[in-house]
Motif scaffolding. Structure first.
Motif, PDB file in Angstrom:
ATOM      1  N   LEU A 117      -8.717   6.525  12.215  1.00  0.00           N
ATOM      2  CA  LEU A 117      -7.971   5.474  12.929  1.00  0.00           C
ATOM      3  C   LEU A 117      -8.625   4.104  12.804  1.00  0.00           C
ATOM      4  CD1 LEU A 117      -7.053   7.391  16.230  1.00  0.00           C
ATOM      5  CD2 LEU A 117      -5.633   7.049  14.192  1.00  0.00           C
ATOM      6  N   GLN A 118      -9.914   4.083  12.511  1.00  0.00           N
ATOM      7  CA  GLN A 118     -10.647   2.798  12.488  1.00  0.00           C
ATOM      8  C   GLN A 118     -10.455   2.013  11.205  1.00  0.00           C
ATOM      9  OE1 GLN A 118     -12.046   5.738  13.151  1.00  0.00           O
ATOM     10  NE2 GLN A 118     -12.695   5.627  15.289  1.00  0.00           N
ATOM     11  N   ILE A 124      -3.701   1.039  17.723  1.00  0.00           N
ATOM     12  CA  ILE A 124      -3.683   2.242  16.880  1.00  0.00           C
ATOM     13  C   ILE A 124      -3.844   3.492  17.747  1.00  0.00           C
ATOM     14  CG2 ILE A 124      -4.925   3.483  15.063  1.00  0.00           C
ATOM     15  CD1 ILE A 124      -5.477   0.738  13.767  1.00  0.00           C
ATOM     16  N   ASP A 125      -4.687   3.391  18.729  1.00  0.00           N
ATOM     17  CA  ASP A 125      -4.886   4.507  19.662  1.00  0.00           C
ATOM     18  C   ASP A 125      -3.584   4.866  20.381  1.00  0.00           C
ATOM     19  OD1 ASP A 125      -7.606   5.393  19.716  1.00  0.00           O
ATOM     20  OD2 ASP A 125      -7.237   5.638  21.888  1.00  0.00           O
ATOM     21  N   ALA A 126      -2.852   3.845  20.785  1.00  0.00           N
ATOM     22  CA  ALA A 126      -1.576   4.074  21.479  1.00  0.00           C
ATOM     23  C   ALA A 126      -0.588   4.777  20.548  1.00  0.00           C
ATOM     24  CB  ALA A 126      -1.012   2.747  21.974  1.00  0.00           C
ATOM     25  N   ASP A 129      -5.730  -6.355  20.025  1.00  0.00           N
ATOM     26  CA  ASP A 129      -6.739  -5.294  20.069  1.00  0.00           C
ATOM     27  C   ASP A 129      -6.272  -4.169  19.149  1.00  0.00           C
ATOM     28  OD1 ASP A 129      -8.419  -3.170  20.645  1.00  0.00           O
ATOM     29  OD2 ASP A 129      -8.497  -3.607  22.791  1.00  0.00           O
ATOM     30  N   PHE A 176      -1.408   6.713  18.055  1.00  0.00           N
ATOM     31  CA  PHE A 176      -1.940   8.072  17.885  1.00  0.00           C
ATOM     32  C   PHE A 176      -1.546   8.955  19.068  1.00  0.00           C
ATOM     33  CE2 PHE A 176      -5.365  11.188  18.567  1.00  0.00           C
ATOM     34  CZ  PHE A 176      -5.317  11.868  17.365  1.00  0.00           C
ATOM     35  N   GLU A 177      -1.655   8.397  20.258  1.00  0.00           N
ATOM     36  CA  GLU A 177      -1.369   9.173  21.471  1.00  0.00           C
ATOM     37  C   GLU A 177       0.118   9.527  21.580  1.00  0.00           C
ATOM     38  OE1 GLU A 177      -3.280  10.666  23.734  1.00  0.00           O
ATOM     39  OE2 GLU A 177      -4.953  10.085  22.453  1.00  0.00           O
ATOM     40  N   ALA A 205      -7.735  -1.645  17.725  1.00  0.00           N
ATOM     41  CA  ALA A 205      -8.146  -0.276  18.048  1.00  0.00           C
ATOM     42  C   ALA A 205      -7.279   0.304  19.166  1.00  0.00           C
ATOM     43  CB  ALA A 205      -9.620  -0.248  18.452  1.00  0.00           C
ATOM     44  N   ALA A 206      -6.999  -0.506  20.170  1.00  0.00           N
ATOM     45  CA  ALA A 206      -6.171  -0.031  21.290  1.00  0.00           C
ATOM     46  C   ALA A 206      -4.739   0.237  20.816  1.00  0.00           C
ATOM     47  CB  ALA A 206      -6.175  -1.064  22.416  1.00  0.00           C
ATOM     48  N   VAL A 216       0.951   5.642  13.057  1.00  0.00           N
ATOM     49  CA  VAL A 216       0.061   6.764  12.752  1.00  0.00           C
ATOM     50  C   VAL A 216       0.911   8.001  12.526  1.00  0.00           C
ATOM     51  CG1 VAL A 216      -1.810   8.244  13.577  1.00  0.00           C
ATOM     52  CG2 VAL A 216      -1.805   5.819  14.178  1.00  0.00           C
TER      53      VAL A 216
END
Ligand code: THU
Length: 131
Positions: A109-110, A8-10, A3, A12-13, A5-6, A77
């Motif tokens: 991020l996408q 990359i999100d992690a 996943d 980023f967070e 997106a998940a 990121v």
């Protein structure tokens, strides 16, 4: 299935937890492990600058401590431009085999740059070569 997106999100967070008072360059990294779990790391700097730890190696250390040995993907990121792992981190990642590397800009991020680790570190010295 990774996943993206998940992952990359992690990255980023966790970047928000970066300890980077010297460079002011916060970096987050997230590994997608074989079992589908995500393990994160951020850069941790030090008054003795060269001792600083990159986000990617922090993520690898955390993942290995949790029992993971195989990573299918990495997300990184940092700032407004995608950054690829430094040479030392490429070598550390290579120890754990091939993986896809997503390098995303914090404001986009996408749409990460996508590499295979073997393309970032060709002709590498690895586990096989050291036998
Ligand atoms: N850094 C990372 O954590 N990962 C990279 O891919 C590039 C560089 C860190 C190291 C240092 O704390 C700061 O970014 C500036 O180089």
């Amino acid at each position: 299935m990774i996943d993206m997106a998940a992952l990359i999100d992690a990255a980023f967070e966790v970047k928000k937890r970066s300890y980077s008072p010297y460079s002011q360059f916060a970096v987050g990294a997230a590994l997608w492990c074989e079992d589908g779990s995500i393990v994160v790391g951020c850069n941790v700097e030090n008054a003795s600058y060269p001792v600083s730890l990159c986000a990617e190696r922090a993520a690898v250390a955390a993942a290995v401590a949790l029992g993971h040995r195989k990573f299918l993907a990495l997300a990184v990121v940092a700032g407004q431009h995608p950054v690829t792992p430094c040479g030392a981190c490429r070598q550390v990642l290579r120890e754990f085999g091939e993986m896809t590397v997503f390098c995303a800009a914090a404001d986009d991020l996408q749409h990460p740059e996508v590499y295979e680790l073997s393309a970032l570190l060709p002709h590498s010295f690895d586990l096989e070569a050291s036998r």
